[in-house]
Write a protein that holds these residues in place. Sequence first.
Motif, PDB file in Angstrom:
ATOM      1  N   LEU A 163       0.898  -1.317   0.079  1.00  8.98           N
ATOM      2  CA  LEU A 163      -0.037  -0.019   0.048  1.00  8.98           C
ATOM      3  C   LEU A 163       0.842   1.067  -0.198  1.00  8.98           C
ATOM      4  O   LEU A 163       0.777   2.248  -0.722  1.00  8.98           O
ATOM      5  N   ALA A 164       2.019   1.143   0.605  1.00 15.12           N
ATOM      6  CA  ALA A 164       2.973   2.391   0.892  1.00 15.12           C
ATOM      7  C   ALA A 164       3.378   2.571  -0.757  1.00 15.12           C
ATOM      8  O   ALA A 164       3.742   3.539  -1.173  1.00 15.12           O
ATOM      9  N   ILE A 165       4.043   1.444  -1.252  1.00 18.93           N
ATOM     10  CA  ILE A 165       4.248   1.689  -2.604  1.00 18.93           C
ATOM     11  C   ILE A 165       3.636   2.408  -3.565  1.00 18.93           C
ATOM     12  O   ILE A 165       3.740   3.132  -4.407  1.00 18.93           O
ATOM     13  N   ARG A 166       2.144   1.999  -3.375  1.00 18.67           N
ATOM     14  CA  ARG A 166       1.190   2.261  -4.064  1.00 18.67           C
ATOM     15  C   ARG A 166       0.895   4.119  -3.931  1.00 18.67           C
ATOM     16  O   ARG A 166      -0.116   4.681  -4.501  1.00 18.67           O
ATOM     17  N   GLY A 167       1.486   4.446  -2.802  1.00 18.99           N
ATOM     18  CA  GLY A 167       1.177   6.005  -2.406  1.00 18.99           C
ATOM     19  C   GLY A 167       0.020   6.025  -1.508  1.00 18.99           C
ATOM     20  O   GLY A 167      -0.645   7.145  -1.643  1.00 18.99           O
ATOM     21  N   VAL A 168      -0.653   4.855  -1.001  1.00 26.48           N
ATOM     22  CA  VAL A 168      -2.036   5.194  -0.007  1.00 26.48           C
ATOM     23  C   VAL A 168      -1.302   6.101   1.219  1.00 26.48           C
ATOM     24  O   VAL A 168      -0.255   5.760   1.561  1.00 26.48           O
ATOM     25  N   SER A 169      -2.410   6.737   1.488  1.00 28.57           N
ATOM     26  CA  SER A 169      -1.758   7.489   2.694  1.00 28.57           C
ATOM     27  C   SER A 169      -1.704   6.882   3.909  1.00 28.57           C
ATOM     28  O   SER A 169      -2.046   5.617   4.215  1.00 28.57           O
ATOM     29  N   GLY A 187      -4.590  -5.878  -3.244  1.00 31.05           N
ATOM     30  CA  GLY A 187      -5.753  -5.916  -4.172  1.00 31.05           C
ATOM     31  C   GLY A 187      -5.543  -6.509  -5.639  1.00 31.05           C
ATOM     32  O   GLY A 187      -5.962  -5.984  -6.713  1.00 31.05           O
ATOM     33  N   PRO A 188      -4.837  -7.692  -5.716  1.00 26.80           N
ATOM     34  CA  PRO A 188      -4.197  -8.187  -6.930  1.00 26.80           C
ATOM     35  C   PRO A 188      -5.729  -8.713  -7.546  1.00 26.80           C
ATOM     36  O   PRO A 188      -6.708  -9.270  -6.782  1.00 26.80           O
ATOM     37  N   ARG A 189      -5.665  -8.997  -8.837  1.00 28.97           N
ATOM     38  CA  ARG A 189      -6.885  -9.475  -9.380  1.00 28.97           C
ATOM     39  C   ARG A 189      -6.669 -10.961  -9.579  1.00 28.97           C
ATOM     40  O   ARG A 189      -7.625 -11.633  -9.836  1.00 28.97           O
ATOM     41  N   VAL A 190      -5.213 -11.482  -9.588  1.00 32.37           N
ATOM     42  CA  VAL A 190      -4.894 -12.963  -9.502  1.00 32.37           C
ATOM     43  C   VAL A 190      -3.901 -12.968  -8.685  1.00 32.37           C
ATOM     44  O   VAL A 190      -2.941 -12.426  -8.602  1.00 32.37           O
ATOM     45  N   ARG A 195      -2.884   1.988   7.106  1.00 27.62           N
ATOM     46  CA  ARG A 195      -2.786   1.515   8.740  1.00 27.62           C
ATOM     47  C   ARG A 195      -4.006   0.818   8.714  1.00 27.62           C
ATOM     48  O   ARG A 195      -4.322  -0.270   9.107  1.00 27.62           O
ATOM     49  N   SER A 196      -5.123   1.290   8.517  1.00 25.55           N
ATOM     50  CA  SER A 196      -6.470   0.747   8.641  1.00 25.55           C
ATOM     51  C   SER A 196      -6.727  -0.390   7.874  1.00 25.55           C
ATOM     52  O   SER A 196      -7.463  -1.443   8.412  1.00 25.55           O
ATOM     53  N   GLN A 197      -6.300  -0.246   6.511  1.00 21.25           N
ATOM     54  CA  GLN A 197      -6.411  -1.659   5.685  1.00 21.25           C
ATOM     55  C   GLN A 197      -5.580  -2.581   6.195  1.00 21.25           C
ATOM     56  O   GLN A 197      -6.130  -3.697   6.380  1.00 21.25           O
ATOM     57  N   ALA A 198      -4.215  -2.508   6.662  1.00 19.25           N
ATOM     58  CA  ALA A 198      -3.599  -3.347   7.080  1.00 19.25           C
ATOM     59  C   ALA A 198      -4.026  -4.052   8.431  1.00 19.25           C
ATOM     60  O   ALA A 198      -4.201  -5.372   8.631  1.00 19.25           O
ATOM     61  N   LEU A 199      -4.500  -3.198   9.156  1.00 14.60           N
ATOM     62  CA  LEU A 199      -5.239  -3.789  10.397  1.00 14.60           C
ATOM     63  C   LEU A 199      -6.270  -4.402  10.449  1.00 14.60           C
ATOM     64  O   LEU A 199      -6.425  -5.609  11.023  1.00 14.60           O
ATOM     65  N   SER A 200      -7.245  -4.526   9.345  1.00 15.03           N
ATOM     66  CA  SER A 200      -8.291  -4.990   9.005  1.00 15.03           C
ATOM     67  C   SER A 200      -7.898  -6.407   8.406  1.00 15.03           C
ATOM     68  O   SER A 200      -8.514  -7.494   9.012  1.00 15.03           O
ATOM     69  N   TRP A 201      -6.962  -6.488   7.766  1.00 16.18           N
ATOM     70  CA  TRP A 201      -6.392  -7.724   6.945  1.00 16.18           C
ATOM     71  C   TRP A 201      -5.953  -8.663   8.101  1.00 16.18           C
ATOM     72  O   TRP A 201      -5.998  -9.963   8.006  1.00 16.18           O
ATOM     73  N   ILE A 202      -5.005  -7.966   9.030  1.00 18.68           N
ATOM     74  CA  ILE A 202      -4.628  -8.864  10.111  1.00 18.68           C
ATOM     75  C   ILE A 202      -5.532  -9.493  11.054  1.00 18.68           C
ATOM     76  O   ILE A 202      -5.404 -10.738  11.227  1.00 18.68           O
ATOM     77  N   GLU A 203      -6.640  -8.711  11.123  1.00 17.88           N
ATOM     78  CA  GLU A 203      -7.508  -9.150  11.839  1.00 17.88           C
ATOM     79  C   GLU A 203      -8.354 -10.375  11.110  1.00 17.88           C
ATOM     80  O   GLU A 203      -8.721 -11.421  11.665  1.00 17.88           O
ATOM     81  N   ARG A 204      -8.471 -10.367   9.703  1.00 11.89           N
ATOM     82  CA  ARG A 204      -9.308 -11.465   8.847  1.00 11.89           C
ATOM     83  C   ARG A 204      -8.457 -12.306   8.758  1.00 11.89           C
ATOM     84  O   ARG A 204      -9.059 -13.535   8.601  1.00 11.89           O
ATOM     85  N   ARG A 235       0.449 -16.474   7.388  1.00 19.87           N
ATOM     86  CA  ARG A 235      -0.943 -15.620   7.513  1.00 19.87           C
ATOM     87  C   ARG A 235      -0.575 -14.176   7.103  1.00 19.87           C
ATOM     88  O   ARG A 235      -1.308 -13.525   6.323  1.00 19.87           O
ATOM     89  N   VAL A 236       0.602 -13.753   7.807  1.00 19.15           N
ATOM     90  CA  VAL A 236       0.843 -12.252   7.326  1.00 19.15           C
ATOM     91  C   VAL A 236       1.337 -12.008   5.969  1.00 19.15           C
ATOM     92  O   VAL A 236       0.834 -11.014   5.319  1.00 19.15           O
ATOM     93  N   GLN A 237       1.912 -13.136   5.437  1.00 24.70           N
ATOM     94  CA  GLN A 237       2.147 -13.165   3.635  1.00 24.70           C
ATOM     95  C   GLN A 237       0.815 -13.035   2.956  1.00 24.70           C
ATOM     96  O   GLN A 237       0.515 -12.078   2.110  1.00 24.70           O
ATOM     97  N   LEU A 238      -0.061 -13.762   3.515  1.00 26.91           N
ATOM     98  CA  LEU A 238      -1.397 -13.895   2.653  1.00 26.91           C
ATOM     99  C   LEU A 238      -2.174 -12.225   2.803  1.00 26.91           C
ATOM    100  O   LEU A 238      -2.616 -12.363   2.153  1.00 26.91           O
ATOM    101  N   ALA A 239      -2.296 -11.804   4.192  1.00 26.46           N
ATOM    102  CA  ALA A 239      -2.729 -10.527   4.552  1.00 26.46           C
ATOM    103  C   ALA A 239      -2.032  -9.544   3.585  1.00 26.46           C
ATOM    104  O   ALA A 239      -2.739  -8.652   3.186  1.00 26.46           O
ATOM    105  N   ARG A 240      -0.773  -9.733   3.532  1.00 25.24           N
ATOM    106  CA  ARG A 240       0.071  -8.458   2.651  1.00 25.24           C
ATOM    107  C   ARG A 240      -0.504  -8.585   1.163  1.00 25.24           C
ATOM    108  O   ARG A 240      -0.666  -7.716   0.575  1.00 25.24           O
ATOM    109  N   THR A 241      -0.606  -9.991   0.730  1.00 29.40           N
ATOM    110  CA  THR A 241      -1.139 -10.007  -0.585  1.00 29.40           C
ATOM    111  C   THR A 241      -2.239  -9.613  -0.920  1.00 29.40           C
ATOM    112  O   THR A 241      -2.498  -8.816  -2.166  1.00 29.40           O
ATOM    113  N   LEU A 242      -3.301 -10.115   0.039  1.00 35.93           N
ATOM    114  CA  LEU A 242      -4.588  -9.319  -0.359  1.00 35.93           C
ATOM    115  C   LEU A 242      -4.833  -8.091  -0.058  1.00 35.93           C
ATOM    116  O   LEU A 242      -5.579  -7.539  -0.911  1.00 35.93           O
ATOM    117  N   ALA A 243      -4.030  -7.422   0.914  1.00 39.22           N
ATOM    118  CA  ALA A 243      -4.016  -5.835   1.091  1.00 39.22           C
ATOM    119  C   ALA A 243      -3.654  -5.345  -0.407  1.00 39.22           C
ATOM    120  O   ALA A 243      -4.191  -3.947  -0.540  1.00 39.22           O
TER     121      ALA A 243
END
Length: 239
Positions: free
Chosen positions: A95-101, A146-149, A106-115, A136-144
């Motif tokens: 998300l940081a690489i994409r320039g997300v604020s 937002g890949p299509r595949v 932070r909120s997106q990361a915490l949401s995926w960590i919970e999920r 699990r962390v790797q999966l959260a990072r991947t899903l955060a």
Amino acid sequence: MMLIEDLSVGYRETPVLRGIDLKIEAGEILVLVGGSGCGKSTVLRTLAGLHRPSGGTISLDGQPIARTSAERALVFQEDGLLPWRSVRRNVELPLAIRGVSKSSRRSQALSWIERVGLGGYADHLPRELSGGMRQRVQLARTLASGPRVILADEPFGALDAQTRRAMQLLLVDVWSQQPTTIVFVTHDVDEAVFLGDRVAVLGGKPTGIRSIVDVPFPRGDGDNSAARAEILAALGSTQ
């Protein structure tokens, strides 16, 4: 939808893949199985844009795939977490690489960590986690990101049997909430029928598709002994 037509790949004039034809539907989990060294990982890396085909074409929703892209995420056995960054900051990285604020990532990361079941571990470092937790962390990072595949190369292969099944169940649960197209490589036939909508059996030299098996039950459910037997028979024919 990803379309692979007459795909061939070679290294230094040595053919590795030849004549691969696949249509992967949006939201499908397609599993690739085959003997060691048959080219399963080469298929994934080519779909990711890391290898240039020597023949054939790959497209995603009609657009040719010619290079790497954030819309196609690779997941490996090795989690690739940065050891000096906390769980949260590892998940935030794409998300940081994409320039997300800062506040949004932070909120997106915490949401995926919970999920992925790691609530309470956001500030831990990778070395403080078990192998399954790191995956699990790797999966959260991947899903955060937002890949299509998602292109998964035996991501659970190094885990013990109990942890592996827990990760399979987690993947099924996360997918059910947010269906994403997944191409999943494994050498484990039971894992293939547990996760896949279809299983493509690779074999031969150079490698081609020997069989495509439809899994007749919802993933994670039912007695898939018939699909398992069909896959094992197809694997036997590739030797």
